[in-house]
Structure formats: structure tokens, C-alpha cells
Design a protein around this motif. Structure first.
Motif, PDB file in Angstrom:
ATOM      1  N   GLU A 255      19.073 -13.130  16.058  1.00  0.00           N
ATOM      2  CA  GLU A 255      18.560 -11.816  16.440  1.00  0.00           C
ATOM      3  C   GLU A 255      19.574 -10.974  17.202  1.00  0.00           C
ATOM      4  N   GLY A 256      20.776 -11.523  17.369  1.00  0.00           N
ATOM      5  CA  GLY A 256      21.857 -10.759  17.970  1.00  0.00           C
ATOM      6  C   GLY A 256      22.027 -10.917  19.460  1.00  0.00           C
ATOM      7  N   HIS A 257      21.355 -11.890  20.060  1.00  0.00           N
ATOM      8  CA  HIS A 257      21.462 -12.091  21.503  1.00  0.00           C
ATOM      9  C   HIS A 257      22.735 -12.842  21.883  1.00  0.00           C
ATOM     10  N   GLU A 258      23.257 -12.483  23.024  1.00  0.00           N
ATOM     11  CA  GLU A 258      24.309 -13.266  23.661  1.00  0.00           C
ATOM     12  C   GLU A 258      23.608 -14.382  24.424  1.00  0.00           C
ATOM     13  N   LEU A 259      23.981 -15.624  24.134  1.00  0.00           N
ATOM     14  CA  LEU A 259      23.217 -16.764  24.645  1.00  0.00           C
ATOM     15  C   LEU A 259      23.748 -17.285  25.983  1.00  0.00           C
ATOM     16  N   PHE A 260      22.800 -17.533  26.873  1.00  0.00           N
ATOM     17  CA  PHE A 260      23.077 -18.173  28.155  1.00  0.00           C
ATOM     18  C   PHE A 260      22.116 -19.351  28.268  1.00  0.00           C
ATOM     19  N   PHE A 261      22.658 -20.560  28.286  1.00  0.00           N
ATOM     20  CA  PHE A 261      21.825 -21.768  28.312  1.00  0.00           C
ATOM     21  C   PHE A 261      21.526 -22.187  29.746  1.00  0.00           C
ATOM     22  N   LEU A 262      20.300 -22.676  29.931  1.00  0.00           N
ATOM     23  CA  LEU A 262      19.905 -23.310  31.188  1.00  0.00           C
ATOM     24  C   LEU A 262      19.287 -24.658  30.862  1.00  0.00           C
TER      25      LEU A 262
ATOM     26  N   GLY B 281      18.237 -29.885  24.719  1.00  0.00           N
ATOM     27  CA  GLY B 281      18.966 -30.792  23.843  1.00  0.00           C
ATOM     28  C   GLY B 281      18.109 -31.281  22.698  1.00  0.00           C
ATOM     29  N   GLY B 282      16.842 -30.867  22.671  1.00  0.00           N
ATOM     30  CA  GLY B 282      15.918 -31.295  21.634  1.00  0.00           C
ATOM     31  C   GLY B 282      15.918 -30.392  20.413  1.00  0.00           C
ATOM     32  N   LEU B 283      15.140 -30.787  19.440  1.00  0.00           N
ATOM     33  CA  LEU B 283      15.054 -30.064  18.172  1.00  0.00           C
ATOM     34  C   LEU B 283      14.517 -28.648  18.363  1.00  0.00           C
ATOM     35  N   ASP B 284      13.385 -28.518  19.064  1.00  0.00           N
ATOM     36  CA  ASP B 284      12.720 -27.225  19.158  1.00  0.00           C
ATOM     37  C   ASP B 284      13.553 -26.207  19.934  1.00  0.00           C
ATOM     38  N   SER B 285      14.103 -26.589  21.075  1.00  0.00           N
ATOM     39  CA  SER B 285      14.884 -25.632  21.856  1.00  0.00           C
ATOM     40  C   SER B 285      16.150 -25.219  21.121  1.00  0.00           C
ATOM     41  N   THR B 286      16.706 -26.132  20.313  1.00  0.00           N
ATOM     42  CA  THR B 286      17.912 -25.811  19.554  1.00  0.00           C
ATOM     43  C   THR B 286      17.618 -24.801  18.453  1.00  0.00           C
ATOM     44  N   VAL B 287      16.498 -24.983  17.769  1.00  0.00           N
ATOM     45  CA  VAL B 287      16.115 -24.022  16.727  1.00  0.00           C
ATOM     46  C   VAL B 287      15.770 -22.679  17.364  1.00  0.00           C
ATOM     47  N   ALA B 288      15.094 -22.692  18.501  1.00  0.00           N
ATOM     48  CA  ALA B 288      14.791 -21.443  19.210  1.00  0.00           C
ATOM     49  C   ALA B 288      16.080 -20.715  19.580  1.00  0.00           C
ATOM     50  N   ALA B 289      17.096 -21.461  20.016  1.00  0.00           N
ATOM     51  CA  ALA B 289      18.387 -20.860  20.353  1.00  0.00           C
ATOM     52  C   ALA B 289      19.049 -20.255  19.118  1.00  0.00           C
ATOM     53  N   ALA B 290      18.976 -20.968  17.989  1.00  0.00           N
ATOM     54  CA  ALA B 290      19.562 -20.452  16.754  1.00  0.00           C
ATOM     55  C   ALA B 290      18.881 -19.158  16.323  1.00  0.00           C
ATOM     56  N   LEU B 291      17.565 -19.077  16.516  1.00  0.00           N
ATOM     57  CA  LEU B 291      16.840 -17.856  16.171  1.00  0.00           C
ATOM     58  C   LEU B 291      17.229 -16.711  17.106  1.00  0.00           C
ATOM     59  N   ALA B 292      17.406 -17.016  18.384  1.00  0.00           N
ATOM     60  CA  ALA B 292      17.841 -15.983  19.333  1.00  0.00           C
ATOM     61  C   ALA B 292      19.219 -15.457  18.964  1.00  0.00           C
ATOM     62  N   LYS B 293      20.083 -16.354  18.547  1.00  0.00           N
ATOM     63  CA  LYS B 293      21.429 -15.934  18.134  1.00  0.00           C
ATOM     64  C   LYS B 293      21.356 -15.086  16.879  1.00  0.00           C
TER      65      LYS B 293
END
Length: 231
Positions: free
Chosen positions: A23-30, A9-21
């Protein structure tokens, strides 16, 4: 390609998720609900997952209050108003013992069950609070451990630990988030928020975040205690 994101829920993990997306990844959050005093971050993680269109979002509950040893999981006061020099002097009391070891183990287990080959974590060693489990040598060692200790690894399909923000400043992270339209307005970074979730503005995490937005030339879109408008 599937990717598990450790979403705090923080800034860094959210930006990391946006970068993964990107790059074309299907996202699964934990997201791990571990008894942290700032549990509002779990609510924010859920909102961020919806905003990014994740395929699934798992909330895992682990009671780290039973272990203690941190201001985030016990009654130790959260430090406020510290300088950068103070933060660099020693590992702070907001360090949660072995937290990333536990979180990454859960994420690798989740990745293995869904056939994901990457786990994204928002670890950072530039603008951070001195946590030993955010260092590159720890992440490399954990990746080796995961390869040796999982069926996927033994069968030659090891799970990669991705930390795309590891060597970036907080200002660079903010700029990346803005450039890739990460929902930064939904993020939460404060270690000691008010009961309504409003950030204190004075803990280490708030100060690092505020300085990052200022250095990046953007206005932080969240609200801080004692300020009528977002900073």
C-alpha cells in the motif's frame, strides 16, 4: 506514509507487513520480547524486517513472566494435538493476559513519536485460538482509547489500528502472502519449539498453520520436528 507494524515473526504479522508495504507505507517494525518461551520469533522478526526493507526495527523488552497466567510465559504445558473442536471450546492456556492491549499501547506510542498514522497488527478472528484481544470490537475500542489518550488524537490526527487479516481464513492469509512475496520461509508460528527453533507441529498454532497451507494448496516452507523435509 509511515506505518508501525507489530512484528511477532509469525505468519500473520508478516503478511500484514507485506500488505502495508504494497500500500506504499514506509515500514517501522516493533517487536516485543516479553519473556515468551518461543523467543526464536524475535530472531525471525529481525530477519523478516531485513527482508522487507524496514526503515527501523525496535525491540522492546517487557517481562510478562513476572505476571504469568499463560503457558507462553510460565511453566504450564503447551497443549498439543488438540482438535478444532477442542480449540473452540474455551480460551486456551496460551492466551497471555492483556498482551495485545500492551503491545498496541507500545505501538501507538512509537507511532506518535515518528509521526506514523497507522499501526498494523496481524489479528485474526477466523482461524485463531479464541483470544479475546483479537476481536474487532476490542480493536475498535482500543483505537478510540488511543484517540482519546494521545496528543496526536487530541490534535485531530488519530492513529488508525489496521488489521487487514481480521476476517480472513488461514488459507486466505497464506495465499495473500504468496501473492505478495512475503518471506514466509522466515516466519515462526510454534508455541513450543525445540531448542534450535524447529517447530513442534502439534501445538494449536502449528496445527492451524499447517491446515492453512494445505487448504491453500502450498507447501509450508518451514521445518517441523520429526519430519525430514518441510511439510
Amino acid at each position: 506514509m509511515k506505518a508501525v507494524v507489530l512484528a511477532s515473526g509469525g505468519l500473520d504479522s508478516t503478511v500484514a507487513a507485506a500488505l502495508a508495504k504494497r500500500e506504499g507505507h514506509e515500514l517501522f517494525f516493533l517487536t516485543v520480547q516479553y519473556g515468551q518461551r518461543h523467543e526464536v520469533e524475535v530472531e525471525r522478526a529481525l530477519a523478516i524486517g531485513r527482508a522487507l526493507g524496514v526503515s527501523d526495527h525496535r525491540i522492546v523488552q517487557v517481562d510478562l513472566r513476572s505476571i504469568g497466567g499463560s503457558a507462553l510465559t510460565g511453566d504450564v504445558p503447551v497443549p498439543k494435538g488438540r482438535s478444532a473442536a477442542d480449540r473452540a471450546a474455551a480460551i486456551p492456556v496460551t492466551y497471555v493476559p492483556a498482551r495485545n492491549s500492551l503491545f498496541l499501547s507500545l505501538a501507538v506510542g512509537y507511532a506518535e513519536t515518528i509521526g506514523a498514522r497507522r499501526v498494523y497488527i496481524g489479528a485474526n478472528v477466523v482461524d485463531y485460538s479464541g483470544y479475546p484481544d483479537c476481536r474487532p470490537e476490542f480493536l475498535r475500542a482500543f483505537e478510540t482509547t488511543a484517540r482519546l489518550g494521545t496528543r496526536a488524537g487530541v490534535e485531530g490526527q488519530g492513529i488508525e489500528i489496521c488489521a487487514p487479516l481480521l476476517h480472513k481464513s488461514k488459507a486466505e492469509i497464506v495465499r495473500l502472502g504468496m501473492a505478495h512475496q512475503a518471506p514466509l520461509h522466515l516466519t515462526h508460528s510454534c508455541y513450543d519449539p525445540a531448542p534450535d527453533g524447529t517447530a513442534c507441529g502439534r501445538c494449536d498454532s502449528c496445527q492451524i498453520r499447517l491446515a492453512g497451507f494445505e487448504a491453500a494448496g502450498f507447501t509450508d516452507p518451514i521445518t517441523y520436528a520429526g519430519r525430514e523435509e518441510s511439510v
